[in-house]
Design an enzyme around this catalytic site. Structure first.
Site: not given
Lengths: 440, 309
Positions: A78, A80, A320
């Site tokens: 991720h 962001r 992750d």
């Protein structure tokens, strides 16, 4: 000596041990990178004999005692970006990845706004290309990741989406999931699935079991994952879709995926380093860095995951990487956000747990985050093919680091590994033919 | 001396700590029996009653305990704030540190909040109830109540009845009662029980009639409606059928056995109106008010042990 090591066009790596995760081999060898491409892998390559006019344009790495691997691949990150650049952005994410020896990442679409359109897919690819790095965007399966209407699979694929996922959310409606699988097959698109039945996890904070009962923390039963894994295996068998279950956490899921593979379902899966490393006894101090989804489960589940890796049921390890600001974690367990960072510890956590402690052969361990995710995503990374642009990670296997909060270069520091001593330190990362990270 | 700096949970307390608290409780009960119910033990000490959750009983009990020992007690009531609105817990914590208090009494709707505040402030903390986790002072006062009542204290049989899943009182009491060697069982329907009871290692029953004639202590928990996200149990009528204490069930209890409840009682749910209204000799076995009295003394003992030595 050039000021900036990334300016060297040619690199000679001497006296290291090479890991080839594709052929599952390890051997002592030198490697020569010419004009950014892997040109030679040989027992002995003499500097003097290299066919380069300007010998000053060869950087020599003494890799004795070190291990040379294809650059690592992290298929679940991720970043962001766009939307929460205070937690991480493409640039800071790349820096953290390179420090972790990672030269290719696939990023998840649950940004703000979500990556569910052509221009956002292109934004990611172009931003990464400007920084001379490979990011493979995974686009949303449903508009705004709401699980209701499917996205433009064809256009997204053409724009460069490597796969589709609603990661962070699970498509609750089985009919819609069925339609997603049907349509994904038309474009041969991989579906990466976050499996969670919300009726079992809605108020939950941690694995439901011994420690949730003891500590009075609301639980998330493994049924939450198992029910949806079962559903999606059935749907994948029916539709013939190609699915990948990400961050598997429960022993029953491992069992079902094993069965599905035996039944020719087109399925692969990954786990995170924190699910390999920890069990729910880590919760007793209410340390919010252990608040993740799926939750860190029981020792029985953890052992089943390790066994799944040994048996080849589990194909890959992915971080992750989920950055969160200090303010989102420095609070009570209930208030804290779910997620942990992982780019900078992916390798050392796997190396420590799987090689040092579990005794899995090194090429097999390395393949979990090189050749295997590359195969799953169908990308040209994770190997040492002659002629390819060089993506190479060199690590010191004997170095032990105590993980400290202040050492992270990611914008966030929410790591469950803080305080752990991990083996293996990335010393050099060569990305796209250039030496871009050196640990001093 | 206690082996701990804070009272966060039962697990951290040694048997010696528990004995020490209970023996001091007796001394302070004596003080509470005097005309002038005040001792100068904690003069000059500042205690903050930090309540993120509404409470009358526990808050007042701590306030009385502190005042009877001459400590300065200030109440600090803050709504439990979510991250995006209002003050975050970490800012409240920083404010408390700046106020230079000697001890913090914390109640918070989130499990682990008391430990969080202790870790962040390094000031002694007494957990006055954190989420569904623990309420250790309640357990200690309950233990004292039982100890005063039974000569053969080691062999007491206790049944804890009701909403175990959402109850911090249940968690602390089961842990403490098991620690001192009681024979503990719980009576609860599946939806009000944690999924995994291995940690507690107790007998589990679904019907109060299975235990009512055998136990020395029947401990009725409060239905924690405020902690249910939705209706978990079908109805009060069904609760009365399997889990409530009514006159018929009281009549089946062993002669010397007692009834306890952490309060406030939901009349007509956990305990029937008739049982609550018992008077004279019939009410001897109801120790709900005795628990409240001992509560002040136990809290005085804890304040003394944490601050007065």
């Amino acid at each position: 000596m050039k000021n900036n090591l990334s300016e060297y066009k040619n690199i000679l790596i001497k006296s290291g041990k090479v890991i080839d995760p594709v052929r599952k081999k390890e051997f002592d060898s030198d490697i020569f990178i010419k004009e950014g491409r892997i040109s030679k892998i040989d027992k002995k390559i003499e500097f003097e004999n290299l066919d380069i006019a300007d010998k000053n344009d060869i950087f020599v790495i003494d890799a004795s005692g070190f291990i040379i691997s294809p650059g690592f691949v992290d298929m679940h990150v991720h970043l962001r970006d766009p939307g929460n650049e205070d937690e991480e952005d493409i640039k800071s994410g790349i820096s953290a990845a390179l420090k972790g020896g990672i030269t290719a990442i696939a990023c998840m679409p649950n940004t703000e706004p979500p990556i569910d359109s052509e221009h956002l897919v292109k934004y990611i690819i172009e931003s990464a290309a400007k920084l001379d790095y490979k990011i493979f965007p995974i686009a949303a399966m449903t508009k705004k990741i709401k699980g209701k209407e499917i996205t433009e699979f064809g256009i997204l694929k053409r724009a460069g989406a490597i796969a589709l996922s609603d990661d962070g959310r699970c498509v609750a409606n089985s009919r819609i999931m069925y339609e997603i699988m049907e349509y994904a097959r038309q474009f041969k698109l991989l579906l990466i699935l976050h499996e969670e039945d919300y009726s079992f996890s809605e108020y939950g904070l941690v694995h439901e079991g011994y420690f949730s009962s003891k500590l009075g923390l609301d639980g998330i039963s493994y049924l939450s994952e198992d029910l949806v894994v079962a559903r999606d295996i059935i749907l994948a068998k029916y539709t013939g879709a190609r699915i990948h279950i990400t961050h598997v956490s429960s022993k029953n899921s491992v069992k079902m995926i094993k069965k599905a593979k035996e039944n020719d379902v087109n399925i692969t899966c990954d786990v995170t380093p924190h699910h390999l490393f920890f069990n729910d006894s880590c919760l007793t101090d209410f340390n919010t860095n252990f608040k993740v989804k799926p939750p860190i489960r029981s020792e029985e589940d953890r052992k089943a995951i390790i066994a799944g890796i040994k048996e080849g049921v589990i194909d890959a390890v992915a971080s992750d990487h989920a950055p969160h600001l200090e303010t989102e974690k420095n609070t009570t367990f209930k208030e804290a956000s779910f997620g942990a960072i992982g780019l900078e510890t992916l390798f050392s956590a796997c190396y420590t747990k799987l090689y040092k402690q579990e005794g899995i052969k090194l090429p097999d361990v390395i393949s979990l985050f090189t050749s295997s995710p590359s195969n799953i995503l169908d990308i040209e990374s994770g190997s040492l093919k002659i002629g390819n642009k060089a993506d190479i990670t060199i690590f010191n296997p004997d170095k032990i680091n105590k993980i400290r909060k202040q050492d992270f270069i990611s914008k966030s520091a929410n790591s469950p590994f803080i305080g752990e001593s991990l083996f293996g330190e990335v010393v050099y990362t060569i990305n796209n033919g250039k030496l871009v990270f050196k640990n001093d | 001396m206690l082996s701990v700096k804070s009272i966060l949970n039962i697990e951290d307390l040694s048997l010696e700590d528990i004995d020490l608290v209970l023996s001091n409780t007796d001394s302070f009960l004596e003080v509470l029996g005097r005309d002038l119910k005040k001792v100068p033990t904690l003069r000059g000490k500042t205690i903050i009653n930090l309540f993120f959750e509404p409470s009358t009983r526990t808050k007042t009990s701590f306030e009385l305990a502190a005042k009877r020992m001459n400590a300065d007690l200030v109440n600090f009531s803050a709504p439990a704030s979510s991250l995006k609105k209002g003050e975050s817990i970490i800012d409240t914590v920083k404010t408390i540190i700046a106020m230079k208090v000697d001890l913090i009494i914390v109640r918070h709707p989130d499990s682990g909040a008391a430990k969080f505040i202790f870790i962040k402030t390094n000031i002694p903390v007494i957990n006055a109830g954190d989420g569904k986790n623990e309420h250790p002072t309640q357990a200690l006062l309950d233990l004292h109540t039982i100890k005063k009542r039974f000569k053969d204290f080691k062999k007491v049989k206790v049944a804890i009845v009701g909403d175990i899943l959402n109850s911090r009182v249940a968690r602390s009491n089961i842990k403490l009662f098991k620690k001192v060697g009681f024979d503990v069982s719980v009576v609860s329907p599946p939806m009000l029980l944690p999924e995994n009871m291995d940690y507690f290692n107790v007998d589990i029953k679904n019907n109060i009639d299975d235990v009512i004639g055998e136990v020395d202590v029947i401990y009725m928990l409060r239905m924690q409606f405020e902690r249910h996200n939705r209706e978990l149990y079908p109805s009060v009528r069904e609760y009365n059928e399997y889990l409530s204490l009514n006159m018929d069930r009281v009549s089946k209890m062993k002669k010397e056995s007692i009834v306890m409840h952490p309060g406030p009682v939901n009349r007509g749910i956990e305990i029937s109106e008739e049982v609550m209204n018992l008077s004279g000799k019939g009410s001897d076995r109801l120790l709900i008010n005795t628990q409240v009295t001992y509560g002040v003394a136990v809290r005085m003992a804890l304040l003394y042990l944490l601050l007065g030595q």
